[in-house]
Scaffold this motif. Structure first.
Motif, PDB file in Angstrom:
ATOM      1  N   GLU A 125       0.893  -1.152  -0.220  1.00 58.67           N
ATOM      2  CA  GLU A 125      -0.034   0.096  -0.156  1.00 58.67           C
ATOM      3  C   GLU A 125       0.971   1.309   0.103  1.00 58.67           C
ATOM      4  O   GLU A 125       0.704   2.005  -0.742  1.00 58.67           O
ATOM      5  CB  GLU A 125      -0.832  -0.052   1.291  1.00 58.67           C
ATOM      6  N   GLN A 126       1.889   1.284   0.855  1.00 52.61           N
ATOM      7  CA  GLN A 126       2.931   2.242   0.731  1.00 52.61           C
ATOM      8  C   GLN A 126       3.513   2.627  -0.479  1.00 52.61           C
ATOM      9  O   GLN A 126       3.766   3.534  -0.765  1.00 52.61           O
ATOM     10  CB  GLN A 126       3.850   2.052   2.056  1.00 52.61           C
ATOM     11  N   PHE A 127       4.024   1.468  -1.086  1.00 54.45           N
ATOM     12  CA  PHE A 127       4.518   1.587  -2.452  1.00 54.45           C
ATOM     13  C   PHE A 127       3.826   2.175  -3.452  1.00 54.45           C
ATOM     14  O   PHE A 127       4.177   3.115  -4.099  1.00 54.45           O
ATOM     15  CB  PHE A 127       5.107   0.065  -2.793  1.00 54.45           C
ATOM     16  N   THR A 128       2.532   1.868  -3.622  1.00 52.81           N
ATOM     17  CA  THR A 128       1.492   2.624  -4.561  1.00 52.81           C
ATOM     18  C   THR A 128       1.320   3.913  -4.111  1.00 52.81           C
ATOM     19  O   THR A 128       1.283   4.937  -4.887  1.00 52.81           O
ATOM     20  CB  THR A 128       0.229   1.838  -4.625  1.00 52.81           C
ATOM     21  N   GLU A 129       1.248   4.220  -2.817  1.00 54.00           N
ATOM     22  CA  GLU A 129       1.142   5.622  -2.293  1.00 54.00           C
ATOM     23  C   GLU A 129       2.333   6.305  -2.922  1.00 54.00           C
ATOM     24  O   GLU A 129       2.070   7.587  -3.290  1.00 54.00           O
ATOM     25  CB  GLU A 129       0.841   5.889  -0.979  1.00 54.00           C
ATOM     26  N   LEU A 130       3.513   5.915  -2.590  1.00 51.57           N
ATOM     27  CA  LEU A 130       4.670   6.749  -3.009  1.00 51.57           C
ATOM     28  C   LEU A 130       4.830   6.864  -4.506  1.00 51.57           C
ATOM     29  O   LEU A 130       5.495   8.085  -4.944  1.00 51.57           O
ATOM     30  CB  LEU A 130       5.890   6.086  -2.369  1.00 51.57           C
ATOM     31  N   THR A 131       4.500   5.722  -5.067  1.00 53.93           N
ATOM     32  CA  THR A 131       4.676   5.882  -6.773  1.00 53.93           C
ATOM     33  C   THR A 131       3.785   6.283  -7.359  1.00 53.93           C
ATOM     34  O   THR A 131       3.869   6.506  -8.858  1.00 53.93           O
ATOM     35  CB  THR A 131       5.302   4.449  -7.155  1.00 53.93           C
ATOM     36  N   ARG A 132       2.411   6.350  -7.062  1.00 48.65           N
ATOM     37  CA  ARG A 132       1.087   6.666  -7.535  1.00 48.65           C
ATOM     38  C   ARG A 132       0.776   5.627  -8.278  1.00 48.65           C
ATOM     39  O   ARG A 132      -0.339   5.181  -8.253  1.00 48.65           O
ATOM     40  CB  ARG A 132       1.336   8.019  -8.392  1.00 48.65           C
ATOM     41  N   PHE A 133       1.430   5.117  -9.132  1.00 44.61           N
ATOM     42  CA  PHE A 133       0.867   3.930 -10.245  1.00 44.61           C
ATOM     43  C   PHE A 133       1.802   2.581  -9.918  1.00 44.61           C
ATOM     44  O   PHE A 133       1.181   1.431 -10.480  1.00 44.61           O
ATOM     45  CB  PHE A 133       0.998   4.284 -11.606  1.00 44.61           C
ATOM     46  N   GLY A 134       2.792   2.553  -9.309  1.00 46.83           N
ATOM     47  CA  GLY A 134       3.285   1.218  -9.237  1.00 46.83           C
ATOM     48  C   GLY A 134       2.915   0.124  -8.455  1.00 46.83           C
ATOM     49  O   GLY A 134       2.052   0.114  -7.225  1.00 46.83           O
ATOM     50  N   LYS A 135       3.214  -1.098  -8.709  1.00 51.30           N
ATOM     51  CA  LYS A 135       2.697  -2.320  -8.144  1.00 51.30           C
ATOM     52  C   LYS A 135       3.942  -2.904  -7.464  1.00 51.30           C
ATOM     53  O   LYS A 135       4.776  -3.522  -8.376  1.00 51.30           O
ATOM     54  CB  LYS A 135       1.917  -3.432  -9.150  1.00 51.30           C
ATOM     55  N   LEU A 136       3.882  -3.186  -6.206  1.00 48.83           N
ATOM     56  CA  LEU A 136       5.187  -3.792  -5.669  1.00 48.83           C
ATOM     57  C   LEU A 136       5.285  -5.378  -6.054  1.00 48.83           C
ATOM     58  O   LEU A 136       6.463  -5.589  -6.440  1.00 48.83           O
ATOM     59  CB  LEU A 136       4.927  -3.737  -4.146  1.00 48.83           C
ATOM     60  N   GLU A 137       4.034  -5.999  -6.361  1.00 48.53           N
ATOM     61  CA  GLU A 137       4.410  -7.484  -7.016  1.00 48.53           C
ATOM     62  C   GLU A 137       5.173  -7.480  -8.264  1.00 48.53           C
ATOM     63  O   GLU A 137       5.920  -8.398  -8.396  1.00 48.53           O
ATOM     64  CB  GLU A 137       3.064  -7.850  -6.938  1.00 48.53           C
ATOM     65  N   LYS A 138       4.908  -6.373  -9.137  1.00 46.78           N
ATOM     66  CA  LYS A 138       5.787  -6.472 -10.257  1.00 46.78           C
ATOM     67  C   LYS A 138       7.290  -6.160 -10.049  1.00 46.78           C
ATOM     68  O   LYS A 138       7.871  -6.897 -10.928  1.00 46.78           O
ATOM     69  CB  LYS A 138       5.136  -5.304 -11.303  1.00 46.78           C
ATOM     70  N   VAL A 139       7.355  -5.558  -9.133  1.00 53.23           N
ATOM     71  CA  VAL A 139       9.046  -5.108  -8.938  1.00 53.23           C
ATOM     72  C   VAL A 139       9.605  -6.582  -8.293  1.00 53.23           C
ATOM     73  O   VAL A 139      10.640  -6.876  -8.472  1.00 53.23           O
ATOM     74  CB  VAL A 139       9.253  -3.874  -8.019  1.00 53.23           C
ATOM     75  N   LEU A 140       8.967  -7.151  -7.277  1.00 52.15           N
ATOM     76  CA  LEU A 140       9.295  -8.349  -6.875  1.00 52.15           C
ATOM     77  C   LEU A 140       9.504  -9.504  -7.679  1.00 52.15           C
ATOM     78  O   LEU A 140      10.249 -10.174  -7.676  1.00 52.15           O
ATOM     79  CB  LEU A 140       8.361  -8.845  -5.587  1.00 52.15           C
ATOM     80  N   ASP A 141       8.524  -9.536  -8.816  1.00 51.70           N
ATOM     81  CA  ASP A 141       8.627 -10.486  -9.871  1.00 51.70           C
ATOM     82  C   ASP A 141       9.998  -9.981 -10.680  1.00 51.70           C
ATOM     83  O   ASP A 141      10.709 -11.245 -11.154  1.00 51.70           O
ATOM     84  CB  ASP A 141       7.266 -10.631 -10.683  1.00 51.70           C
ATOM     85  N   GLY A 142      10.172  -8.988 -10.786  1.00 51.21           N
ATOM     86  CA  GLY A 142      11.206  -8.574 -11.589  1.00 51.21           C
ATOM     87  C   GLY A 142      12.467  -9.003 -10.853  1.00 51.21           C
ATOM     88  O   GLY A 142      13.592  -9.334 -11.676  1.00 51.21           O
ATOM     89  N   ILE A 143      12.745  -8.740  -9.731  1.00 51.03           N
ATOM     90  CA  ILE A 143      13.814  -9.164  -8.787  1.00 51.03           C
ATOM     91  C   ILE A 143      14.046 -10.714  -8.896  1.00 51.03           C
ATOM     92  O   ILE A 143      15.286 -11.196  -9.288  1.00 51.03           O
ATOM     93  CB  ILE A 143      13.749  -8.880  -7.391  1.00 51.03           C
ATOM     94  N   GLN A 144      13.046 -11.556  -9.034  1.00 49.65           N
ATOM     95  CA  GLN A 144      13.181 -13.044  -9.025  1.00 49.65           C
ATOM     96  C   GLN A 144      13.644 -13.398 -10.540  1.00 49.65           C
ATOM     97  O   GLN A 144      14.335 -14.105 -10.901  1.00 49.65           O
ATOM     98  CB  GLN A 144      11.879 -13.746  -8.857  1.00 49.65           C
ATOM     99  N   ALA A 145      13.180 -12.424 -11.474  1.00 51.05           N
ATOM    100  CA  ALA A 145      13.804 -12.749 -12.873  1.00 51.05           C
ATOM    101  C   ALA A 145      15.108 -12.312 -13.063  1.00 51.05           C
ATOM    102  O   ALA A 145      15.699 -13.036 -13.658  1.00 51.05           O
ATOM    103  CB  ALA A 145      12.707 -11.966 -13.862  1.00 51.05           C
ATOM    104  N   ALA A 146      15.602 -11.419 -12.503  1.00 52.41           N
ATOM    105  CA  ALA A 146      16.979 -10.942 -12.534  1.00 52.41           C
ATOM    106  C   ALA A 146      17.798 -12.041 -12.051  1.00 52.41           C
ATOM    107  O   ALA A 146      18.818 -12.509 -12.419  1.00 52.41           O
ATOM    108  CB  ALA A 146      17.061  -9.583 -11.807  1.00 52.41           C
ATOM    109  N   LYS A 147      17.379 -12.624 -10.615  1.00 52.77           N
ATOM    110  CA  LYS A 147      17.950 -13.632 -10.145  1.00 52.77           C
ATOM    111  C   LYS A 147      18.196 -14.922 -10.778  1.00 52.77           C
ATOM    112  O   LYS A 147      19.366 -15.401 -11.161  1.00 52.77           O
ATOM    113  CB  LYS A 147      17.398 -14.163  -8.635  1.00 52.77           C
ATOM    114  N   ARG A 148      17.117 -15.381 -11.617  1.00 54.80           N
ATOM    115  CA  ARG A 148      17.255 -16.271 -12.589  1.00 54.80           C
ATOM    116  C   ARG A 148      18.329 -16.034 -13.522  1.00 54.80           C
ATOM    117  O   ARG A 148      18.773 -16.937 -14.304  1.00 54.80           O
ATOM    118  CB  ARG A 148      15.777 -16.716 -13.001  1.00 54.80           C
TER     119      ARG A 148
END
Length: 327
Positions: A125-148
């Motif tokens: 919730e804070q992530f969306t508030e700070l970023t206006r449009f961002g979704k934390l889950e999308k960033v976390l999925d991106g981190i896992q993709a980078a690890k792979r």
């Protein structure tokens, strides 16, 4: 090797390729932020020419930044071109992570060795508030993709404000320890006019952040040096590096080894000063002549200041935002 008039060797270029983002961050929270007309932004070909000129002058490391660099059309072509430059030792990227699920593998194949991912909170919730449009889950999925994809190191960057996200520091540290990532906590840099908070009342020093971490995890100072402004600590038993970038409380100007080129092609000699050279104008007035470009870069080193001057009495002295400057 490039040197300034104070004898500092300059071997690190940060190049911004766009001033636009798909969501905002702590650095860019003003309501009235405007973006550059497309013609004022460096083309990818011009960006590659600037990288080539710097590498021929002895630059060993290049970081591609923005705005959000991965929203540029055909951006992987630039990474492929720069990644092949002879003499370049390290190509890295700063991103908000939103496009990594799509592009992580291509970036790794292009020669990107390390990633910096901006992430200021793990509260959705804070992530969306700070970023206006961002979704934390999308960033976390991106981190896992980078690890792979197998990058050498993946580091989170978190700007900490005392009354906004200081309580997120323990969660961020536990996250990087469990995931085998690194993190740098960054003191807010006063760039641009921000009306959503007072900088002095929100300022949180690196020492304060370390004190918060030490309540749960005892930190030991690390001997690791990366050549950048981060000073690293570690938690015994873990490989993760916990860094602190302290432009105010622990000034690092004496060892500064970097310069920046903004999205519109301005060579900034210091993040906290307005000294600059318009490389885009030089390129467009002298198409294809890399020697003139290189000489302009060499000449500019004489104007690199000894230290920065950010603000006095909570008033900004630098009017540009990080989306234009490059993170």
């Amino acid at each position: 090797m490039l040197k300034d008039t104070f004898g500092r060797e300059i071997n690190y270029l940060r190049l911004s390729v766009t001033d636009r983002c798909d969501f905002r961050c702590v650095y860019c929270m003003a309501e009235d932020m405007t973006f550059l007309p497309r013609a004022q932004v460096l083309s990818l070909e011009e960006s590659e020419q600037i990288c080539r000129a710097f590498v021929e002058l002895g630059i060993k490391k290049i970081r591609i930044t923005g705005g959000e660099p991965l929203i540029r059309n055909n951006i992987t072509h630039l990474f492929n071109q720069v990644g092949q430059l002879q003499g370049l030792e390290e190509l890295t990227l700063t991103t908000n992570g939103s496009k990594l699920t799509e592009l992580a593998t291509s970036l790794k194949l292009a020669g990107v060795k390390r990633l910096n991912i901006s992430l200021d909170t793990l509260d959705s919730e804070q992530f969306t508030e700070l970023t206006r449009f961002g979704k934390l889950e999308k960033v976390l999925d991106g981190i896992q993709a980078a690890k792979r994809a197998g990058f050498e190191r993946i580091k989170l960057n978190a700007v900490i404000l005392k009354n906004r996200n200081l309580d997120q520091v323990p969660a961020l540290v536990n996250f990087v320890l469990s995931e085998g990532l690194d993190i740098s906590f960054i003191e807010e840099m006063p760039l641009g006019a921000v009306v959503e908070h007072g900088r002095e009342e929100e300022f949180c020093s690196s020492a304060e952040i370390r004190a918060v971490i030490n309540r749960e995890h005892p930190l030991q100072e690390s001997a690791v040096k990366t050549g950048g402004p981060s000073r690293y600590w570690q938690v015994p038993g873990y490989q993760s590096r916990i860094g602190f970038i302290s432009p105010h409380s622990e000034n690092f100007c004496a060892s500064c080894n970097r310069v920046r080129v903004t999205a519109e092609g301005r060579l900034l000699l210091c993040l906290g000063n307005e000294n600059s050279v318009d490389l885009k104008d030089i390129i467009r007035r002298n198409p294809g002549d890399i020697e003139i470009l290189k000489q302009a870069i060499v000449n500019a080193m004489a104007n690199k200041p000894e230290k920065h001057h950010f603000y006095e009495d909570d008033a900004e002295q630098i009017v540009r935002f990080m989306n234009t400057t490059g993170g």
